[in-house]
Write a protein that holds these residues in place. Structure first.
Motif, PDB file in Angstrom:
ATOM      1  N   GLY A 277      53.602 -63.865 -41.090  1.00  0.00           N
ATOM      2  CA  GLY A 277      53.722 -64.481 -39.777  1.00  0.00           C
ATOM      3  C   GLY A 277      53.383 -63.568 -38.625  1.00  0.00           C
ATOM      4  N   VAL A 278      53.117 -62.281 -38.920  1.00  0.00           N
ATOM      5  CA  VAL A 278      52.750 -61.310 -37.885  1.00  0.00           C
ATOM      6  C   VAL A 278      51.338 -60.807 -38.173  1.00  0.00           C
ATOM      7  CG1 VAL A 278      53.267 -59.104 -36.783  1.00  0.00           C
ATOM      8  CG2 VAL A 278      55.136 -60.598 -37.536  1.00  0.00           C
ATOM      9  N   LYS A 279      50.477 -60.947 -37.212  1.00  0.00           N
ATOM     10  CA  LYS A 279      49.095 -60.486 -37.341  1.00  0.00           C
ATOM     11  C   LYS A 279      48.894 -59.296 -36.414  1.00  0.00           C
ATOM     12  CE  LYS A 279      44.320 -62.220 -37.160  1.00  0.00           C
ATOM     13  NZ  LYS A 279      43.485 -63.412 -36.858  1.00  0.00           N
ATOM     14  N   LEU A 280      48.815 -58.093 -36.995  1.00  0.00           N
ATOM     15  CA  LEU A 280      48.533 -56.882 -36.225  1.00  0.00           C
ATOM     16  C   LEU A 280      47.030 -56.694 -36.161  1.00  0.00           C
ATOM     17  CD1 LEU A 280      51.223 -54.516 -37.788  1.00  0.00           C
ATOM     18  CD2 LEU A 280      51.408 -55.872 -35.695  1.00  0.00           C
ATOM     19  N   VAL A 281      46.507 -56.538 -34.958  1.00  0.00           N
ATOM     20  CA  VAL A 281      45.067 -56.372 -34.784  1.00  0.00           C
ATOM     21  C   VAL A 281      44.805 -55.145 -33.922  1.00  0.00           C
ATOM     22  CG1 VAL A 281      44.621 -58.845 -35.024  1.00  0.00           C
ATOM     23  CG2 VAL A 281      44.985 -57.875 -32.734  1.00  0.00           C
ATOM     24  N   GLU A 282      43.609 -54.612 -34.042  1.00  0.00           N
ATOM     25  CA  GLU A 282      43.202 -53.528 -33.152  1.00  0.00           C
ATOM     26  C   GLU A 282      43.080 -54.073 -31.731  1.00  0.00           C
ATOM     27  OE1 GLU A 282      42.870 -50.217 -33.792  1.00  0.00           O
ATOM     28  OE2 GLU A 282      43.819 -50.814 -35.678  1.00  0.00           O
ATOM     29  N   PRO A 283      43.111 -53.194 -30.721  1.00  0.00           N
ATOM     30  CA  PRO A 283      43.013 -53.680 -29.343  1.00  0.00           C
ATOM     31  C   PRO A 283      41.827 -54.618 -29.164  1.00  0.00           C
ATOM     32  CG  PRO A 283      43.527 -51.350 -29.344  1.00  0.00           C
ATOM     33  CD  PRO A 283      43.253 -51.715 -30.775  1.00  0.00           C
TER      34      PRO A 283
END
Length: 403
Positions: A277-283
């Motif tokens: 449920g958490v999508k970590l993306v680059e800036p």
């Protein structure tokens, strides 16, 4: 406001080093480049070097001079000294008619200070923001206050910001309410329509700007931005745990663009990496960020600029800080200052996710930060002053006069 033509273009050096500065000075640079009255000289210092130049190209801004001042885990004192020295050299070489800085970064302070030493007048875009607590946010509150002692033109985004300046003794005739250039840029970027949202694709999703939660079969979308120095460490780890609790509801999709700061990543990655449920993306570049903001339902942030952008798109914001220099959004009801306690973050987020009446109340509060015409007002005032037979030195009157 009239804008008499000048016989020679005004050479304006725009100094920027971070992504927010680029976003908020881009409309000014584009407007200057589009007409004969100004010649913009854009100088980047490289505070956010990796994400800066590509984004400026996307925003239609040409960089004239690029410095390289960043060092690994550099102390603020070292960065400030390096910036003032290198910008002083550039100013002596270029001899612009004025220097334009934006906001409250170390680059903005160093640009204003270097210009003061070279006796070049300074225009401050987004002037007058105050929390009243000198070290919160740190070091931004002090930076913007010091720039307020130096600037000749104070372009305040709101009447409240203008009052802060006049209350501090800045002459009325040097303070101008323009709205915030971030709104100019957001509307320009969305009109371009070339960004891509970081949320999962959903052909049935339709960004709502009427105050209703977006209707879709999939999860509710939360955009999170975290980076403040005063929130790093255990406080930010607690925020990560709060996001984990929200994700475990099972009906949300959280997108968090990870700031490049090692301290931010050290705090958030252990809590959130791999969490369903958490999508970590680059800036995200700004075009993609604007598209992501347009598709979210709710914003959780400790950033500044997004507090101004979100109300334009009817997105309620929960501000994860103990103070804000943008109280107008809170006073209007478009944002709520909830602090950094993990329980409070979860409580307020769930209230907005589950209570359509409360959600609509915040989403329809309106935007107190401008109408997309700030850059036009800024250029109009500068052109008028440079064309008129009045001094445009460091200051002209009041307690900051150099006469």
């Amino acid at each position: 406001m009239s804008t008499p033509p000048t016989t020679m273009p005004v050479h304006a050096m725009l100094v920027l080093g971070t992504r927010p500065e680029a976003i908020k000075l881009a409309p000014v640079a584009r407007a200057m480049a589009a007409g004969p009255q100004f010649e913009p000289i854009v100088v980047t210092t490289g505070q956010h070097r990796e994400m800066l130049h590509q984004m400026l190209g996307m925003l239609g801004v040409d960089v004239r001079i690029a410095l390289d001042v960043m060092r690994t885990r550099q102390q603020l004192s070292d960065l400030t000294a390096r910036l003032v020295r290198e910008l002083g050299t550039v100013l002596r070489e270029q001899r612009p008619d004025l220097v334009v800085v934006q906001g409250d970064t170390t680059t903005a302070l160093a640009g204003a200070l270097a210009a003061f030493y070279e006796k070049i007048p300074v225009a401050h875009v987004e002037a007058g923001l105050r929390t009243g607590v000198i070290d919160n946010p740190f070091p931004e509150e002090l930076n913007r206050s010091l720039i307020g002692r130096i600037a000749r033109w104070h372009f305040a985004p709101t009447p409240a910001a203008a009052r802060h300046l006049t209350d501090e003794g800045v002459p009325d005739e040097q303070v101008f309410i323009t709205g915030n250039t971030v709104i100019d840029n957001l509307l320009w970027v969305l009109a371009e329509g070339s960004g891509t949202s970081a949320f999962g694709t959903d052909d049935n999703a339709c960004p709502a700007r009427d105050g209703d939660m977006i209707r879709r079969a999939g999860p509710k979308r939360i955009l999170v931005t975290l980076h403040r120095r005063e929130n790093q460490g255990e406080r930010m780890r607690g925020m990560g745990r709060a996001l984990t609790r929200l994700a475990r509801r099972g009906d949300v999709e959280i997108v968090l663009p990870l700031h490049k700061s090692p301290a931010v990543r050290d705090a958030l990655l252990p809590e959130l990496d791999g969490q369903r449920g958490v999508k970590l993306v680059e800036p995200l570049d700004y075009l993609d960020f604007a598209a992501t903001l347009a598709e979210c339902d709710l914003v959780l942030t400790d950033s500044g600029g997004i507090q101004e952008e979100a109300p334009s798109l009817a997105k309620p914001s929960l501000v994860l800080r103990t103070t804000t220099e943008r109280p107008e959004a809170v006073e209007a009801g478009a944002a709520r200052l909830i602090g950094t306690d993990p329980d409070a973050i979860v409580t307020w987020a769930e209230r907005l996710l589950d209570d359509p009446v409360e959600y609509r109340r915040m989403a329809t509060a309106g935007n107190p930060f401008g109408d997309g015409e700030a850059a036009r007002r800024i250029l109009g005032q500068l052109a008028e002053d440079f064309a008129a037979d009045v001094p445009v030195g460091l200051t002209t009157s009041g307690p900051y006069s150099t006469a």
